[in-house]
Motif scaffolding. Structure first.
Motif, PDB file in Angstrom:
ATOM      1  N   GLY A   1      32.172 -27.553 -47.590  1.00 17.04           N
ATOM      2  CA  GLY A   1      31.031 -27.950 -46.809  1.00 17.04           C
ATOM      3  C   GLY A   1      29.734 -27.666 -47.543  1.00 17.04           C
ATOM      4  O   GLY A   1      29.713 -26.981 -48.549  1.00 17.04           O
ATOM      5  N   LYS A   2      28.692 -28.200 -47.025  1.00 20.79           N
ATOM      6  CA  LYS A   2      27.365 -27.998 -47.615  1.00 20.79           C
ATOM      7  C   LYS A   2      26.633 -26.863 -46.907  1.00 20.79           C
ATOM      8  O   LYS A   2      27.051 -26.395 -45.866  1.00 20.79           O
TER       9      LYS A   2
ATOM     10  N   THR B   1      27.528 -20.156 -43.732  1.00 20.94           N
ATOM     11  CA  THR B   1      27.430 -20.990 -44.920  1.00 20.94           C
ATOM     12  C   THR B   1      28.701 -20.851 -45.741  1.00 20.94           C
ATOM     13  O   THR B   1      29.075 -19.749 -46.126  1.00 20.94           O
ATOM     14  N   LYS B   2      29.363 -21.947 -45.969  1.00 21.84           N
ATOM     15  CA  LYS B   2      30.565 -21.970 -46.797  1.00 21.84           C
ATOM     16  C   LYS B   2      30.249 -22.805 -48.026  1.00 21.84           C
ATOM     17  O   LYS B   2      29.863 -23.964 -47.912  1.00 21.84           O
ATOM     18  N   LEU B   3      30.373 -22.194 -49.183  1.00 23.01           N
ATOM     19  CA  LEU B   3      30.034 -22.874 -50.425  1.00 23.01           C
ATOM     20  C   LEU B   3      31.286 -23.383 -51.108  1.00 23.01           C
ATOM     21  O   LEU B   3      32.268 -22.657 -51.228  1.00 23.01           O
ATOM     22  N   SER B   4      31.225 -24.606 -51.578  1.00 22.03           N
ATOM     23  CA  SER B   4      32.269 -25.071 -52.476  1.00 22.03           C
ATOM     24  C   SER B   4      31.924 -24.537 -53.859  1.00 22.03           C
ATOM     25  O   SER B   4      30.754 -24.339 -54.193  1.00 22.03           O
ATOM     26  N   GLU B   5      32.938 -24.243 -54.679  1.00 19.80           N
ATOM     27  CA  GLU B   5      32.731 -23.665 -56.002  1.00 19.80           C
ATOM     28  C   GLU B   5      33.470 -24.443 -57.060  1.00 19.80           C
ATOM     29  O   GLU B   5      34.528 -25.015 -56.801  1.00 19.80           O
ATOM     30  N   GLU B   6      32.905 -24.407 -58.263  1.00 20.71           N
ATOM     31  CA  GLU B   6      33.599 -24.947 -59.425  1.00 20.71           C
ATOM     32  C   GLU B   6      33.082 -24.234 -60.659  1.00 20.71           C
ATOM     33  O   GLU B   6      32.011 -23.632 -60.647  1.00 20.71           O
TER      34      GLU B   6
ATOM     35  N   LYS C   1      30.002 -31.065 -58.747  1.00 22.39           N
ATOM     36  CA  LYS C   1      30.596 -31.557 -57.501  1.00 22.39           C
ATOM     37  C   LYS C   1      30.704 -30.446 -56.461  1.00 22.39           C
ATOM     38  O   LYS C   1      31.449 -30.571 -55.503  1.00 22.39           O
ATOM     39  N   ALA C   2      29.958 -29.344 -56.642  1.00 22.89           N
ATOM     40  CA  ALA C   2      30.077 -28.198 -55.743  1.00 22.89           C
ATOM     41  C   ALA C   2      28.699 -27.584 -55.493  1.00 22.89           C
ATOM     42  O   ALA C   2      27.729 -27.897 -56.192  1.00 22.89           O
ATOM     43  N   ASP C   3      28.644 -26.687 -54.512  1.00 20.47           N
ATOM     44  CA  ASP C   3      27.399 -25.990 -54.175  1.00 20.47           C
ATOM     45  C   ASP C   3      27.101 -24.866 -55.160  1.00 20.47           C
ATOM     46  O   ASP C   3      25.959 -24.632 -55.521  1.00 20.47           O
TER      47      ASP C   3
END
Length: 98
Positions: free
Chosen positions: A1-2, A9-14, A25-27
């Motif tokens: 999610g953004k 707040t849930k962050l996408s990671e890469e 492609k991630a937060d």
């Protein structure tokens, strides 16, 4: 999610190699290497404003103003640098670094 201020707040990671032009492609993007960034393609599409967080893992990663980053900054190793994208200006604005 953004990221949504005021709620959980849930962050996408890469993890991604630093490069002159990157398309994250991630937060939260952990950067390997120390190549200077000139272009960051908005991962949420160019029609929106948004934010991204970078953490350089291998050393300082610099930005340059040759494309869509508004200010030259040195992003410190193992520290978060937040950049905010303005769709109106088509520029990323790095947060203050001390």
């Amino acid at each position: 999610g953004k990221m949504f201020p005021g709620s959980t707040t849930k962050l996408s990671e890469e993890t991604r190699a630093s490069a002159t032009s990157i398309a994250p492609k991630a937060d939260l993007v952990k950067l390997t290497g120390t190549t200077t960034l000139a272009t960051i393609l908005p991962f949420f599409g160019g029609g929106f404003s948004g934010i991204i967080a970078f953490v350089p893992l291998d050393g300082v990663v610099n930005t340059t103003t040759t494309d869509n980053i508004a200010v030259n900054v040195a992003m410190p190793q193992n520290r978060v640098t937040i950049l905010t994208y303005s769709k109106e200006r088509n520029k990323w604005y790095p947060g203050a670094i001390s």
